[in-house]
Scaffold this motif. Structure first.
Motif, PDB file in Angstrom:
ATOM      1  N   ASN A 171      28.929  15.701  44.629  1.00 37.71           N
ATOM      2  CA  ASN A 171      29.466  16.973  44.141  1.00 37.71           C
ATOM      3  C   ASN A 171      30.267  16.784  42.859  1.00 37.71           C
ATOM      4  OD1 ASN A 171      28.390  18.304  46.434  1.00 37.71           O
ATOM      5  ND2 ASN A 171      30.157  17.624  47.619  1.00 37.71           N
ATOM      6  N   LEU A 172      29.615  16.214  41.874  1.00 35.03           N
ATOM      7  CA  LEU A 172      30.274  15.933  40.595  1.00 35.03           C
ATOM      8  C   LEU A 172      30.598  17.227  39.856  1.00 35.03           C
ATOM      9  CD1 LEU A 172      27.976  13.001  39.462  1.00 35.03           C
ATOM     10  CD2 LEU A 172      30.281  12.838  40.390  1.00 35.03           C
ATOM     11  N   PRO A 173      31.762  17.282  39.207  1.00 35.52           N
ATOM     12  CA  PRO A 173      32.121  18.487  38.465  1.00 35.52           C
ATOM     13  C   PRO A 173      31.228  18.676  37.239  1.00 35.52           C
ATOM     14  CG  PRO A 173      33.731  16.770  38.061  1.00 35.52           C
ATOM     15  CD  PRO A 173      32.793  16.256  39.117  1.00 35.52           C
ATOM     16  N   LYS A 174      31.008  19.915  36.893  1.00 33.00           N
ATOM     17  CA  LYS A 174      30.190  20.250  35.719  1.00 33.00           C
ATOM     18  C   LYS A 174      31.048  20.605  34.512  1.00 33.00           C
ATOM     19  CE  LYS A 174      26.535  20.429  38.517  1.00 33.00           C
ATOM     20  NZ  LYS A 174      25.678  19.298  38.675  1.00 33.00           N
ATOM     21  N   ASN A 175      32.375  20.698  34.698  1.00 31.77           N
ATOM     22  CA  ASN A 175      33.254  21.194  33.645  1.00 31.77           C
ATOM     23  C   ASN A 175      34.213  20.147  33.080  1.00 31.77           C
ATOM     24  OD1 ASN A 175      34.807  20.946  35.922  1.00 31.77           O
ATOM     25  ND2 ASN A 175      35.898  22.867  35.642  1.00 31.77           N
ATOM     26  N   LYS A 176      34.059  18.889  33.479  1.00 33.87           N
ATOM     27  CA  LYS A 176      34.909  17.824  32.936  1.00 33.87           C
ATOM     28  C   LYS A 176      34.250  16.475  33.200  1.00 33.87           C
ATOM     29  CE  LYS A 176      37.685  17.532  37.126  1.00 33.87           C
ATOM     30  NZ  LYS A 176      39.032  17.643  37.676  1.00 33.87           N
ATOM     31  N   GLU A 177      34.614  15.496  32.366  1.00 32.86           N
ATOM     32  CA  GLU A 177      34.119  14.135  32.579  1.00 32.86           C
ATOM     33  C   GLU A 177      34.974  13.450  33.637  1.00 32.86           C
ATOM     34  OE1 GLU A 177      33.332  11.454  29.378  1.00 32.86           O
ATOM     35  OE2 GLU A 177      32.307  12.972  28.186  1.00 32.86           O
ATOM     36  N   ILE A 178      34.318  12.663  34.455  1.00 33.69           N
ATOM     37  CA  ILE A 178      34.996  11.782  35.401  1.00 33.69           C
ATOM     38  C   ILE A 178      34.374  10.408  35.255  1.00 33.69           C
ATOM     39  CG2 ILE A 178      35.590  13.635  37.014  1.00 33.69           C
ATOM     40  CD1 ILE A 178      33.311  12.609  38.816  1.00 33.69           C
ATOM     41  N   GLY A 179      35.067   9.383  35.733  1.00 30.49           N
ATOM     42  CA  GLY A 179      34.514   8.049  35.595  1.00 30.49           C
ATOM     43  C   GLY A 179      35.246   7.028  36.436  1.00 30.49           C
ATOM     44  N   SER A 180      34.698   5.825  36.429  1.00 25.81           N
ATOM     45  CA  SER A 180      35.247   4.732  37.219  1.00 25.81           C
ATOM     46  C   SER A 180      34.719   3.408  36.683  1.00 25.81           C
ATOM     47  CB  SER A 180      34.811   4.894  38.674  1.00 25.81           C
ATOM     48  OG  SER A 180      35.201   3.792  39.446  1.00 25.81           O
ATOM     49  N   ALA A 181      35.529   2.368  36.842  1.00 22.33           N
ATOM     50  CA  ALA A 181      35.020   1.014  36.602  1.00 22.33           C
ATOM     51  C   ALA A 181      33.996   0.711  37.692  1.00 22.33           C
ATOM     52  CB  ALA A 181      36.157   0.002  36.655  1.00 22.33           C
ATOM     53  N   MET A 182      33.009  -0.104  37.364  1.00 23.95           N
ATOM     54  CA  MET A 182      32.051  -0.593  38.357  1.00 23.95           C
ATOM     55  C   MET A 182      32.434  -2.049  38.606  1.00 23.95           C
ATOM     56  SD  MET A 182      28.495   1.188  37.010  1.00 23.95           S
ATOM     57  CE  MET A 182      28.110  -0.215  36.020  1.00 23.95           C
ATOM     58  N   CYS A 183      32.830  -2.347  39.838  1.00 27.31           N
ATOM     59  CA  CYS A 183      33.371  -3.658  40.172  1.00 27.31           C
ATOM     60  C   CYS A 183      32.429  -4.390  41.116  1.00 27.31           C
ATOM     61  CB  CYS A 183      34.747  -3.476  40.817  1.00 27.31           C
ATOM     62  SG  CYS A 183      35.880  -2.534  39.763  1.00 27.31           S
ATOM     63  N   ARG A 184      32.100  -5.636  40.782  1.00 25.13           N
ATOM     64  CA  ARG A 184      31.161  -6.422  41.589  1.00 25.13           C
ATOM     65  C   ARG A 184      31.924  -7.325  42.553  1.00 25.13           C
ATOM     66  NH1 ARG A 184      25.870  -7.308  41.394  1.00 25.13           N
ATOM     67  NH2 ARG A 184      25.704  -6.372  39.333  1.00 25.13           N
ATOM     68  N   ALA A 185      31.606  -7.175  43.846  1.00 26.53           N
ATOM     69  CA  ALA A 185      32.185  -8.027  44.875  1.00 26.53           C
ATOM     70  C   ALA A 185      31.418  -9.353  44.921  1.00 26.53           C
ATOM     71  CB  ALA A 185      32.115  -7.336  46.232  1.00 26.53           C
ATOM     72  N   ARG A 186      31.974 -10.327  45.589  1.00 26.65           N
ATOM     73  CA  ARG A 186      31.332 -11.651  45.686  1.00 26.65           C
ATOM     74  C   ARG A 186      29.955 -11.594  46.334  1.00 26.65           C
ATOM     75  NH1 ARG A 186      36.759 -14.771  47.593  1.00 26.65           N
ATOM     76  NH2 ARG A 186      37.728 -14.761  45.545  1.00 26.65           N
ATOM     77  N   ASN A 187      29.731 -10.607  47.219  1.00 25.73           N
ATOM     78  CA  ASN A 187      28.433 -10.475  47.879  1.00 25.73           C
ATOM     79  C   ASN A 187      27.417  -9.723  47.016  1.00 25.73           C
ATOM     80  OD1 ASN A 187      29.237  -7.818  48.056  1.00 25.73           O
ATOM     81  ND2 ASN A 187      29.316  -7.745  50.288  1.00 25.73           N
ATOM     82  N   GLY A 188      27.815  -9.338  45.790  1.00 22.75           N
ATOM     83  CA  GLY A 188      26.918  -8.664  44.867  1.00 22.75           C
ATOM     84  C   GLY A 188      27.003  -7.145  44.907  1.00 22.75           C
ATOM     85  N   ARG A 189      27.674  -6.607  45.879  1.00 17.49           N
ATOM     86  CA  ARG A 189      27.792  -5.156  46.015  1.00 17.49           C
ATOM     87  C   ARG A 189      28.675  -4.595  44.894  1.00 17.49           C
ATOM     88  NH1 ARG A 189      30.326  -1.935  51.140  1.00 17.49           N
ATOM     89  NH2 ARG A 189      29.763   0.120  50.379  1.00 17.49           N
ATOM     90  N   ILE A 190      28.296  -3.429  44.370  1.00 20.68           N
ATOM     91  CA  ILE A 190      29.083  -2.756  43.343  1.00 20.68           C
ATOM     92  C   ILE A 190      29.986  -1.727  44.012  1.00 20.68           C
ATOM     93  CG2 ILE A 190      29.013  -1.286  41.282  1.00 20.68           C
ATOM     94  CD1 ILE A 190      28.021  -4.087  40.752  1.00 20.68           C
ATOM     95  N   LEU A 191      31.280  -1.820  43.691  1.00 24.27           N
ATOM     96  CA  LEU A 191      32.284  -0.916  44.247  1.00 24.27           C
ATOM     97  C   LEU A 191      32.959  -0.163  43.105  1.00 24.27           C
ATOM     98  CD1 LEU A 191      33.954  -3.526  46.606  1.00 24.27           C
ATOM     99  CD2 LEU A 191      32.268  -1.798  47.250  1.00 24.27           C
ATOM    100  N   PRO A 192      33.399   1.076  43.353  1.00 23.52           N
ATOM    101  CA  PRO A 192      34.107   1.798  42.302  1.00 23.52           C
ATOM    102  C   PRO A 192      35.535   1.314  42.150  1.00 23.52           C
ATOM    103  CG  PRO A 192      33.984   3.147  44.268  1.00 23.52           C
ATOM    104  CD  PRO A 192      33.191   1.896  44.545  1.00 23.52           C
ATOM    105  N   GLY A 193      36.033   1.379  40.927  1.00 23.69           N
ATOM    106  CA  GLY A 193      37.450   1.155  40.673  1.00 23.69           C
ATOM    107  C   GLY A 193      38.183   2.467  40.878  1.00 23.69           C
ATOM    108  N   LYS A 194      39.309   2.622  40.210  1.00 25.16           N
ATOM    109  CA  LYS A 194      40.083   3.859  40.333  1.00 25.16           C
ATOM    110  C   LYS A 194      39.331   5.017  39.690  1.00 25.16           C
ATOM    111  CE  LYS A 194      44.590   1.650  40.349  1.00 25.16           C
ATOM    112  NZ  LYS A 194      45.856   1.490  39.631  1.00 25.16           N
ATOM    113  N   PHE A 195      39.343   6.155  40.353  1.00 25.42           N
ATOM    114  CA  PHE A 195      38.723   7.372  39.863  1.00 25.42           C
ATOM    115  C   PHE A 195      39.565   7.949  38.730  1.00 25.42           C
ATOM    116  CE2 PHE A 195      38.641  12.037  40.209  1.00 25.42           C
ATOM    117  CZ  PHE A 195      37.301  12.262  39.954  1.00 25.42           C
ATOM    118  N   ALA A 196      38.912   8.367  37.645  1.00 23.90           N
ATOM    119  CA  ALA A 196      39.603   8.972  36.509  1.00 23.90           C
ATOM    120  C   ALA A 196      38.985  10.333  36.220  1.00 23.90           C
ATOM    121  CB  ALA A 196      39.488   8.078  35.280  1.00 23.90           C
ATOM    122  N   SER A 197      39.818  11.268  35.816  1.00 26.88           N
ATOM    123  CA  SER A 197      39.380  12.618  35.501  1.00 26.88           C
ATOM    124  C   SER A 197      39.839  12.959  34.085  1.00 26.88           C
ATOM    125  CB  SER A 197      39.983  13.599  36.512  1.00 26.88           C
ATOM    126  OG  SER A 197      39.578  14.912  36.247  1.00 26.88           O
ATOM    127  N   GLY A 198      38.937  13.520  33.285  1.00 26.67           N
ATOM    128  CA  GLY A 198      39.277  13.852  31.905  1.00 26.67           C
ATOM    129  C   GLY A 198      39.056  15.319  31.610  1.00 26.67           C
TER     130      GLY A 198
END
Length: 98
Positions: free
Chosen positions: A5-32
């Motif tokens: 349910n991403l907003p259509k009226n503003k940018e949002i974003g996050s760092a993409m962080c790689r765990a040791r097992n290779g899985r990608i996890l989000p960093g802190k959520f940011a809203s602009g």
């Protein structure tokens, strides 16, 4: 990519962080605003920065010149962009930064 349910009226974003097992996890959520978002590049413990993800409301699922310039400045090697246009399905594409 990380959120539903991403907003259509503003940018949002996050760092993409790689765990040791290779899985990608989000960093802190940011809203602009409609044209930009400042993403915190800090990752959780035991993960490393793999890239940055953010949305382009009303835009394309491709990095802008500013996106590339910022990625190069901070040494980011991967950008993922989700286009969030009204009345259309969200589209995510990822790019390598060189």
């Amino acid at each position: 990519m990380f959120f539903k349910n991403l907003p259509k009226n503003k940018e949002i974003g996050s760092a993409m962080c790689r765990a040791r097992n290779g899985r990608i996890l989000p960093g802190k959520f940011a809203s602009g605003d409609l044209e930009s978002v400042d993403v915190d590049l800090t990752c959780p413990p035991n993960t490393t920065l793999d890239g940055v993800w953010h949305t382009h409301p009303m835009g394309l699922a491709q990095p802008s010149k500013e996106d590339y310039d910022q990625a190069k400045h901070f040494g980011i090697k991967k950008l993922c962009i989700t286009a969030t246009r009204p009345n259309q399905a969200d589209e995510t594409r990822c790019y390598r930064v060189r």
